[in-house]
Design a protein around this motif. Structure first.
Motif, PDB file in Angstrom:
ATOM      1  N   THR A  28       0.857  -1.190   0.000  1.00  0.00           N
ATOM      2  CA  THR A  28       0.000   0.000   0.000  1.00  0.00           C
ATOM      3  C   THR A  28       0.893   1.239   0.000  1.00  0.00           C
ATOM      4  OG1 THR A  28      -0.038  -0.055   2.382  1.00  0.00           O
ATOM      5  CG2 THR A  28      -1.894  -1.067   1.266  1.00  0.00           C
ATOM      6  N   ARG A  37      -2.181  -5.179   0.012  1.00  0.00           N
ATOM      7  CA  ARG A  37      -3.495  -5.477  -0.565  1.00  0.00           C
ATOM      8  C   ARG A  37      -3.348  -6.737  -1.408  1.00  0.00           C
ATOM      9  NH1 ARG A  37      -3.554  -0.239  -4.064  1.00  0.00           N
ATOM     10  NH2 ARG A  37      -1.341  -0.622  -3.880  1.00  0.00           N
ATOM     11  N   SER A  47      -5.305  -9.210  -4.515  1.00  0.00           N
ATOM     12  CA  SER A  47      -6.370  -9.462  -5.476  1.00  0.00           C
ATOM     13  C   SER A  47      -6.221 -10.902  -5.956  1.00  0.00           C
ATOM     14  CB  SER A  47      -6.250  -8.488  -6.654  1.00  0.00           C
ATOM     15  OG  SER A  47      -7.302  -8.715  -7.554  1.00  0.00           O
ATOM     16  N   THR A  61     -10.249 -14.984  -9.903  1.00  0.00           N
ATOM     17  CA  THR A  61     -11.525 -15.657  -9.662  1.00  0.00           C
ATOM     18  C   THR A  61     -11.728 -16.807 -10.641  1.00  0.00           C
ATOM     19  OG1 THR A  61     -12.647 -14.196 -11.189  1.00  0.00           O
ATOM     20  CG2 THR A  61     -12.609 -13.523  -8.869  1.00  0.00           C
ATOM     21  N   GLU A  78     -10.402  -5.376  -8.104  1.00  0.00           N
ATOM     22  CA  GLU A  78     -10.426  -4.972  -6.690  1.00  0.00           C
ATOM     23  C   GLU A  78      -9.219  -5.555  -5.961  1.00  0.00           C
ATOM     24  OE1 GLU A  78     -12.706  -3.226  -4.874  1.00  0.00           O
ATOM     25  OE2 GLU A  78     -13.819  -2.715  -6.692  1.00  0.00           O
ATOM     26  N   PHE A  79      -8.578  -4.734  -5.150  1.00  0.00           N
ATOM     27  CA  PHE A  79      -7.541  -5.210  -4.235  1.00  0.00           C
ATOM     28  C   PHE A  79      -8.060  -5.009  -2.812  1.00  0.00           C
ATOM     29  CE2 PHE A  79      -4.825  -5.334  -7.838  1.00  0.00           C
ATOM     30  CZ  PHE A  79      -3.731  -6.103  -7.492  1.00  0.00           C
ATOM     31  N   GLU A  80      -8.144  -6.086  -2.037  1.00  0.00           N
ATOM     32  CA  GLU A  80      -8.642  -6.002  -0.657  1.00  0.00           C
ATOM     33  C   GLU A  80      -7.458  -5.901   0.296  1.00  0.00           C
ATOM     34  OE1 GLU A  80     -11.788  -6.030   0.130  1.00  0.00           O
ATOM     35  OE2 GLU A  80     -12.582  -6.544  -1.858  1.00  0.00           O
ATOM     36  N   PRO A  81      -7.595  -5.096   1.377  1.00  0.00           N
ATOM     37  CA  PRO A  81      -6.505  -5.053   2.364  1.00  0.00           C
ATOM     38  C   PRO A  81      -6.278  -6.437   2.968  1.00  0.00           C
ATOM     39  CG  PRO A  81      -8.182  -3.398   2.853  1.00  0.00           C
ATOM     40  CD  PRO A  81      -8.724  -4.239   1.734  1.00  0.00           C
ATOM     41  N   LEU A  82      -5.020  -6.805   3.150  1.00  0.00           N
ATOM     42  CA  LEU A  82      -4.698  -8.068   3.825  1.00  0.00           C
ATOM     43  C   LEU A  82      -4.630  -7.762   5.316  1.00  0.00           C
ATOM     44  CD1 LEU A  82      -3.873 -11.057   3.243  1.00  0.00           C
ATOM     45  CD2 LEU A  82      -1.506 -10.285   3.385  1.00  0.00           C
TER      46      LEU A  82
END
Ligand SMILES: NC(=O)c1ccc[n+]([C@@H]2O[C@H](COP(=O)([O-])OP(=O)(O)OC[C@H]3O[C@@H](n4cnc5c(N)ncnc54)[C@H](O)[C@@H]3O)[C@@H](O)[C@H]2O)c1
Length: 367
Positions: free
Chosen positions: A260, A277, A279, A282, A301-305
């Motif tokens: 980040t 982050r 991703s 899928t 989308e990148f989600e926070p780890l």
């Protein structure tokens, strides 16, 4: 409980201020007993703020004290090897700031001296000691990204930097190199921690700014080949603007981990790294019918780890780093960033320099 580890700190400059918190916050585990600097006012000022009475102007004098168990070395890179070796030979455990030393041979000599003395040798690679780094390491080791295929690091130092000719960090005679040894060493070390050792490098390094002395590079492009088959790319440039001052990415066949951006604060930006982050692929095959489909492909989308507070004592990497050092000295455990580990980070940087000098790829096991 056993008594606290008694530590003497040498080099009371910039980074020594970040090393002070663990000593003030955890006197039951680490006790700052003496400080040393060749500049007496600097040493006395630091000692006063740390609540330490004993001040030395010469490291050998401090090392003669039998009641000091360990030395925390916060001096210039060219002093790391001689000071770490002297401390080990005096029977003291050694915590030494990054970069470990200015050559692979110096690193070997430091490891040899600490092995002979039976003391701990740890390199202060603070980025490894955050809850976020622990979470990323666990995620990667647990197969969260799948097989690691590639990594990438880019950093720029910002535009219009002041002409600070004469600072040791801009002079390869003292710093052992330029941007790689002073700042990028943090990211290269973290990527090694996540992905493993590099076996071969091919690189070009250049010095463009006139205040970088003795070949201290400020522009590097390097290709890395990791032992596990991953490939990597490192780019760094001084006096340059970019939307993010630095970032790194780890690409696996199941997804991507990205650093980040650091918050812009008055603290050193480098100390802000370590949050990530992710991703994940899928497997969904997307046809582009509308803007939303296009966005899904071009801007996934990148989600926070999330970090786990149970992983480390503190939000402050420097506290965790010094407490890890204390635990290793007490138990004999090999530090996460031991000398034996961190010689590989120095090999990587020296391999990049060697490749640039010779115009050839360099196998790191030849260094
Ligand atoms: N982890 C990080 O984010 C980070 C940030 C900055 C610096 N560092 C590292 O910390 C180390 C020190 O960097 P700094 O910016 O604090 O440097 P600095 O120049 O601010 O401080 C070094 C201190 O060492 C003293 N010194 C010089 N020669 C000495 C000797 N022979 N004996 C005792 N003291 C001596 C100087 O007087 C000075 O006070 C370097 O290895 C550097 O790469 C790490």
């Amino acid at each position: 409980m056993s008594r606290p580890l008694k530590v003497g700190l040498v080099g009371t400059g910039r980074i020594a201020n970040r090393h002070m918190a663990p000593y003030l916050q955890h006197p039951d585990r680490v006790q700052l007993t003496a400080v040393c600097d060749v500049v007496e006012p600097a040493a006395r000022d630091y000692a006063k703020r740390a609540g330490v009475d004993d001040v030395y102007l010469d490291l050998d004098d401090m090392l003669r004290r039998a009641d000091i168990d360990a030395v925390d070395i916060c001096t210039r890179h060219d002093l790391h090897a001689p000071q770490a070796i002297a401390a080990a030979e005096a029977g003291k455990h050694v915590l030494v700031e990054k970069a470990m030393a200015n050559s692979v041979q110096e690193c070997r000599d430091m490891i040899g001296a600490s092995d002979r003395a039976g003391v701990t040798l740890m390199v202060a690679q603070h980025l490894r000691y955050s809850r976020h780094a622990a979470a990323a390491k666990r995620f990667i080791d647990g197969g969260g990204l799948g097989e690691i295929e590639a990594v990438r690091h880019q950093s720029t130092s910002g535009g219009n930097m002041p002409d600070d000719t004469g600072h040791w960090m801009r002079d390869a005679k003292y710093a052992g190199g330029g941007m790689l040894m002073v700042t990028v060493v943090h990211h290269l070390d973290l990527l090694r921690y996540f992905v493993g050792n590099v076996k071969r490098v091919t690189a070009i390094c250049r010095t463009l700014q006139p205040y970088r002395l003795n070949g201290a590079e400020d522009e590097v492009t390097a290709i890395l080949e990791f032992e596990n088959g991953a490939i990597g790319n490192v780019f760094t440039k001084g006096n340059a603007r970019s939307p993010e001052p630095a970032y790194y990415l780890v690409y696996g066949n199941k997804g991507t981990l990205a650093s980040t951006p650091p918050e812009p604060t008055r603290k050193m930006a480098i100390t802000q790294f370590g949050r990530h982050r992710v991703s994940l692929n899928t497997g969904e095959v997307l046809d582009v019918h509308n803007e939303d489909d296009l966005k899904k492909i071009l801007q996934p989308e990148f989600e926070p780890l999330p970090a786990d507070p149970a992983d480390q004592h503190s939000d402050d990497y420097f506290v965790n780093e010094v407490l890890h050092f204390e635990e290793c000295c007490r138990t004999g455990r090999e530090p996460i960033s031991s000398g034996r580990d961190n010689i590989e980070t120095i090999k990587l940087i020296m391999g990049i320099y060697e490749s640039s000098r010779t115009g050839k790829s360099v196998d790191l096991d030849t260094l």
